[in-house]
Design a protein around this motif. Structure first.
Motif, PDB file in Angstrom:
ATOM      1  N   LEU A   1       0.845  -1.203   0.000  1.00  0.00           N
ATOM      2  CA  LEU A   1       0.000   0.000   0.000  1.00  0.00           C
ATOM      3  C   LEU A   1       0.877   1.248   0.000  1.00  0.00           C
ATOM      4  O   LEU A   1       0.678   2.177  -0.776  1.00  0.00           O
ATOM      5  CB  LEU A   1      -0.912   0.011   1.235  1.00  0.00           C
TER       6      LEU A   1
ATOM      7  N   GLU B   1      -9.422  -8.762   6.329  1.00  0.00           N
ATOM      8  CA  GLU B   1      -8.145  -8.043   6.258  1.00  0.00           C
ATOM      9  C   GLU B   1      -8.047  -6.922   7.281  1.00  0.00           C
ATOM     10  O   GLU B   1      -6.971  -6.637   7.786  1.00  0.00           O
ATOM     11  CB  GLU B   1      -7.851  -7.540   4.839  1.00  0.00           C
TER      12      GLU B   1
ATOM     13  N   LEU C   1     -11.016  -1.083  -7.740  1.00  0.00           N
ATOM     14  CA  LEU C   1     -10.623   0.316  -7.545  1.00  0.00           C
ATOM     15  C   LEU C   1     -10.456   1.081  -8.861  1.00  0.00           C
ATOM     16  O   LEU C   1     -10.961   2.189  -9.012  1.00  0.00           O
ATOM     17  CB  LEU C   1      -9.321   0.385  -6.730  1.00  0.00           C
ATOM     18  N   LEU C   2      -9.786   0.465  -9.825  1.00  0.00           N
ATOM     19  CA  LEU C   2      -9.538   1.208 -11.066  1.00  0.00           C
ATOM     20  C   LEU C   2     -10.832   1.382 -11.855  1.00  0.00           C
ATOM     21  O   LEU C   2     -11.035   2.416 -12.501  1.00  0.00           O
ATOM     22  CB  LEU C   2      -8.450   0.526 -11.893  1.00  0.00           C
TER      23      LEU C   2
ATOM     24  N   GLU D   1      -9.095  -4.115  -4.397  1.00  0.00           N
ATOM     25  CA  GLU D   1      -8.041  -4.196  -5.411  1.00  0.00           C
ATOM     26  C   GLU D   1      -8.602  -4.473  -6.800  1.00  0.00           C
ATOM     27  O   GLU D   1      -8.098  -3.972  -7.793  1.00  0.00           O
ATOM     28  CB  GLU D   1      -7.023  -5.287  -5.046  1.00  0.00           C
ATOM     29  N   ASP D   2      -9.672  -5.309  -6.847  1.00  0.00           N
ATOM     30  CA  ASP D   2     -10.194  -5.681  -8.159  1.00  0.00           C
ATOM     31  C   ASP D   2     -11.113  -4.614  -8.742  1.00  0.00           C
ATOM     32  O   ASP D   2     -11.366  -4.597  -9.937  1.00  0.00           O
ATOM     33  CB  ASP D   2     -10.967  -7.006  -8.063  1.00  0.00           C
TER      34      ASP D   2
ATOM     35  N   MET E   1       0.820   3.006  -3.522  1.00  0.00           N
ATOM     36  CA  MET E   1      -0.286   3.965  -3.468  1.00  0.00           C
ATOM     37  C   MET E   1       0.129   5.294  -2.839  1.00  0.00           C
ATOM     38  O   MET E   1      -0.416   6.329  -3.159  1.00  0.00           O
ATOM     39  CB  MET E   1      -1.465   3.400  -2.659  1.00  0.00           C
TER      40      MET E   1
ATOM     41  N   ILE F   1      -4.005   6.799  -8.274  1.00  0.00           N
ATOM     42  CA  ILE F   1      -5.112   6.805  -9.233  1.00  0.00           C
ATOM     43  C   ILE F   1      -4.732   7.647 -10.453  1.00  0.00           C
ATOM     44  O   ILE F   1      -4.982   7.261 -11.592  1.00  0.00           O
ATOM     45  CB  ILE F   1      -6.404   7.308  -8.546  1.00  0.00           C
TER      46      ILE F   1
ATOM     47  N   ASN G   1      -3.489  -9.422   1.646  1.00  0.00           N
ATOM     48  CA  ASN G   1      -4.842  -9.477   2.208  1.00  0.00           C
ATOM     49  C   ASN G   1      -5.432 -10.889   2.163  1.00  0.00           C
ATOM     50  O   ASN G   1      -6.214 -11.259   3.035  1.00  0.00           O
ATOM     51  CB  ASN G   1      -5.761  -8.496   1.477  1.00  0.00           C
TER      52      ASN G   1
ATOM     53  N   LEU H   1      -1.641  -3.476  -6.931  1.00  0.00           N
ATOM     54  CA  LEU H   1      -2.910  -3.897  -6.325  1.00  0.00           C
ATOM     55  C   LEU H   1      -2.975  -5.421  -6.202  1.00  0.00           C
ATOM     56  O   LEU H   1      -3.441  -5.958  -5.193  1.00  0.00           O
ATOM     57  CB  LEU H   1      -4.090  -3.373  -7.152  1.00  0.00           C
TER      58      LEU H   1
ATOM     59  N   LEU I   1      -9.414   1.362  -0.652  1.00  0.00           N
ATOM     60  CA  LEU I   1      -8.151   0.984  -1.298  1.00  0.00           C
ATOM     61  C   LEU I   1      -7.962  -0.531  -1.294  1.00  0.00           C
ATOM     62  O   LEU I   1      -7.148  -1.058  -2.049  1.00  0.00           O
ATOM     63  CB  LEU I   1      -6.966   1.666  -0.598  1.00  0.00           C
ATOM     64  N   ASP I   2      -8.696  -1.221  -0.408  1.00  0.00           N
ATOM     65  CA  ASP I   2      -8.631  -2.681  -0.383  1.00  0.00           C
ATOM     66  C   ASP I   2      -9.499  -3.311  -1.478  1.00  0.00           C
ATOM     67  O   ASP I   2      -9.503  -4.528  -1.637  1.00  0.00           O
ATOM     68  CB  ASP I   2      -9.076  -3.223   0.985  1.00  0.00           C
TER      69      ASP I   2
ATOM     70  N   SER J   1     -12.626   4.169 -10.066  1.00  0.00           N
ATOM     71  CA  SER J   1     -12.044   5.479 -10.334  1.00  0.00           C
ATOM     72  C   SER J   1     -12.221   5.874 -11.800  1.00  0.00           C
ATOM     73  O   SER J   1     -12.057   7.032 -12.168  1.00  0.00           O
ATOM     74  CB  SER J   1     -10.567   5.522  -9.921  1.00  0.00           C
TER      75      SER J   1
ATOM     76  N   LYS K   1      -0.687  -6.464  -3.313  1.00  0.00           N
ATOM     77  CA  LYS K   1      -1.308  -6.096  -2.046  1.00  0.00           C
ATOM     78  C   LYS K   1      -2.407  -7.081  -1.703  1.00  0.00           C
ATOM     79  O   LYS K   1      -2.566  -7.498  -0.556  1.00  0.00           O
ATOM     80  CB  LYS K   1      -1.888  -4.685  -2.196  1.00  0.00           C
ATOM     81  N   LYS K   2      -3.148  -7.491  -2.721  1.00  0.00           N
ATOM     82  CA  LYS K   2      -4.272  -8.394  -2.488  1.00  0.00           C
ATOM     83  C   LYS K   2      -3.797  -9.732  -1.920  1.00  0.00           C
ATOM     84  O   LYS K   2      -4.509 -10.364  -1.135  1.00  0.00           O
ATOM     85  CB  LYS K   2      -5.014  -8.616  -3.808  1.00  0.00           C
TER      86      LYS K   2
END
Lengths: 429, 258
Positions: free
Chosen positions: A108, A156, B30-31, B27-28, A112, A125, A146, A139, B24-25, B34, A142-143
């Motif tokens: 993260l 998580e 977020l994009l 992950e799948d 990020m 972003i 988690n 991402l 932010l978690d 946004s 990071k996953k």
């Protein structure tokens, strides 16, 4: 320019609410303050009277980014009071859980919060528009951190499966197998991350820090070890209070920590790495060397590289734990509560986290004290600003301000945490 | 809303940052999220200034200072839709334990210089201060519910967030009841769904982090918990956690001692 004040009223891309102010007079830095204005939540006060079994669930809520760190320091403190010795599989599962938190939290921060500084974007972003694959890889990595937390912790954020004596439920060996497949990809992705961030342009800012972390004879530290420093400290966790003290300053709701007789010190990835390089896995050591890191690192701007090396280690270590895992006979070791005093220090992603509790005979908490990593780093962050800004005064204002923000973000400060602590070692005159 | 993407803001009050981290978690997602919306203010994730009005504001955290009591009014004025995320914003959080104690004692227990500390005697939910359009439960929230909620508000439809108890989630999941089968005390019968019956799935009783469901029968449950060995002190504790200031839990806690 004789007078100058660099001020940011709301720090971005940090966890929690903070601000800073640097005052320059006649070309010299007069003062630097990292202000923390997270409203206090008084955890150490309302922990009094709660059950020893509740401390891990309650203290997890101090920080949504590193709840496992709070849970680990809490349960290890309680286990010392109750005289519980964990079986080897339970000890290993706790390392695995911490690997998940390190991966999630470090990635993260790397992708990020921190990388946008080096690549010149306001956020990940925005960065995704030009570097989509990079952000997607971050991402995905990071996953996987988690995924470990989800399987072993239940979720998580604020995992529900940690308990005094072990876990509520331990996984079967076959449940861990799919994680191993993902972790192999993650380890490769982490190695690529080290190579990528090592190429960033780092300002040449080093200081002579006193690094503090845990050190254990046969492992890179998570939950166990002595508290050591780069200037010769080597103590049992039980002696922490004799060597460290906290000071309450006016501009912050977080207490500042000091080493008695020497002043500020540094906890976190840079400290852990510099004190424990020899305990990293061979792969993580090799990645560090290829990234141009020595066995120690005194440039906080390079912390992004050190974090990436620790992600390689966490993936490697998680794979080792999964490969060696033998299911425990029982998910936890039971013990009756008793009166006593216990403390524990573990390694949160951001550095050493110390808990200290006193219990009454029925297992109620009589007193609690929690020292999170960001509180310990606060003086060091202020000293970095004082020292580094002097060399940056020729930069244009916006760039100078941004450089200061970066100097703070080097620490991945978790300001939510930093305010939640407490201290009973009172200075009342 | 062709052409212009809806503007989203994320605001923080007294909290642990966990609920906004849930964004932010994702992950799948977020994009994709946004891509569909303009994340216009989210200081934890991006540098950027407060400006103008927002179509959706997500608010994390409770109100614990005079400054924040004013700030939430400004947030409301800037927001078409205001959604609270998590137990702090929705019920006051665990920091609302101060509402039942002496805050001066709390300050002195933690800080060497109480005079440096500026805080209110209470921690209160956002709805005590301004109109709230939707409250998402949980300590922390469930990120799938967050994605559902944001999607629903963008599409101007009702979000699908069931208000039934954790018990229903256990039944849907096929869990064996931990209270009936193992004698483990569990708040599932009075707790709002949303976690997917997490604790019972890990052989542990629910501890109520999603707060009370609609019209919970806490009194009946307390009788059952007492039969499972919980004394008044334990009953007081079990309701007095992350949703202590939610009415049903608060009143039940008070029944077991002040």
């Amino acid at each position: 320019m004789a007078r100058k004040t660099i001020k940011v009223d709301y720090l971005n891309r940090v966890e929690g609410e903070g601000a800073f102010k640097v005052v320059v007079r006649d070309g010299a830095v007069k003062s630097a303050e990292l202000r923390i204005f997270e409203p206090p939540r008084f955890y150490e006060a309302f922990l009094r009277g709660r059950s020893y079994m509740e401390a891990s669930d309650i203290t997890a809520r101090i920080c949504g980014i590193c709840p496992v760190a709070y849970q680990m320091s809490a349960v290890h403190s309680m286990e010392k009071i109750l005289g519980i010795r964990l079986s080897e599989p339970l000890r290993e599962l706790r390392r695995l859980l911490y690997c998940g938190e390190w991966i999630e939290s470090h990635v993260l921060h790397i992708f990020m919060l921190h990388a946008p500084d080096f690549l010149g974007y306001d956020s990940a972003i925005h960065m995704a528009k030009d570097h989509g694959d990079l952000v997607k890889k971050g991402l995905a990595l990071k996953k996987i951190g988690n995924d470990i937390l989800n399987l072993l912790g239940g979720r998580e954020i604020h995992p529900i499966n940690v308990r005094v004596g072990g876990f509520y439920r331990t996984p079967a060996k076959r449940e861990l197998a799919p994680l191993a497949e993902k972790l192999k990809w993650a380890r490769d992705a982490a190695l690529e991350t080290v190579r990528l961030v090592a190429k960033f342009d780092f300002p040449d800012n080093e200081r002579d820090y006193e690094f503090v972390s845990l050190r254990h004879p046969n492992a890179y530290p998570f939950n166990e070890g002595r508290v050591v420093s780069s200037k010769g400290l080597d103590i049992a966790v039980e002696d922490y209070d004799q060597h460290f003290k906290e000071i309450h300053v006016e501009h912050s709701t977080a207490l500042h920590s000091q080493i008695v007789g020497r002043g500020s010190y540094f906890v976190g990835p840079l400290a852990r790495y510099s004190l424990n390089f020899d305990k990293l896995s061979p792969l993580a050591q090799q990645a560090a060397r290829e990234a141009g890191l020595g066995k120690t690192c005194n440039n906080p701007f390079r912390s992004i590289t050190v974090r990436a090396v620790e992600v390689v280690y966490a993936c490697d270590e998680a794979l080792r734990v999964i490969a060696d895992y033998a299911e425990p006979d029982k998910p936890y070791i039971a013990a009756e509560p008793r009166a006593g005093i216990g403390c524990a220090a573990t390694e949160a992603p951001r550095g050493l986290i110390y808990h200290h509790y006193e219990l009454t005979a029925d297992g109620s908490i009589k007193s609690a004290r929690i020292v999170p990593p960001t509180a310990q780093n606060q003086s060091t962050i202020e000293n970095d600003l004082t020292s580094f800004v002097a060399g940056w005064l020729d930069l244009p204002d916006t760039e100078l301000q941004h450089r200061c923000e970066q100097a703070i973000r080097n620490y991945d400060p978790c300001i939510s945490c930093s305010t939640h602590f407490l201290h009973l070692d009172m200075d009342r005159g | 809303m062709a052409g212009k993407k809806p503007r989203l803001a994320v605001w923080k009050f007294a909290s642990c940052d966990g609920c906004q981290l849930s964004l932010l978690d994702c992950e799948d997602e977020l994009l994709a999220v946004s891509g569909a919306i303009d994340i216009a203010y989210f200081p934890e994730a991006t540098r950027g200034e407060i400006s103008g009005r927002y179509d959706v504001s997500l608010v994390e955290g409770s109100v614990t200072t005079a400054h924040d009591a004013k700030r939430i009014k400004d947030v409301r004025a800037r927001s078409r839709v205001l959604i609270t995320i998590g137990a702090c914003a929705t019920a006051g959080g665990i920091q609302a334990l101060r509402n039942f104690a002496d805050v001066k004692d709390y300050i002195c227990a933690v800080y060497a210089h109480p005079d440096y500390i500026d805080t209110l005697a209470t921690s209160t939910p956002i709805s005590d201060h301004v109109k709230v359009d939707f409250e998402l439960r949980g300590c922390p929230i469930n990120k799938k519910q967050l994605v559902e909620l944001v999607s629903a508000f963008i599409a101007r439809r009702r979000p699908v967030v069931p208000p039934h108890s954790v018990c229903i989630e256990c039944k849907l999941k096929g869990n064996v009841c931990v209270m009936v089968a193992q004698g483990t005390p569990c708040l599932g019968p009075v707790t709002h769904a949303g976690c997917g019956a997490l604790c019972p799935s890990y052989n542990r009783g629910c501890y109520g982090c999603f707060g009370p469901m609609e019209t919970p029968n806490t009194k009946a449950l307390s009788g059952e918990l007492a039969r499972h060995g919980m004394d008044a002190k334990a009953l007081k504790r079990v309701y007095g956690t992350f949703n202590v200031n939610a009415e049903a839990f608060r009143e039940e806690m008070k029944r077991h001692g002040s």
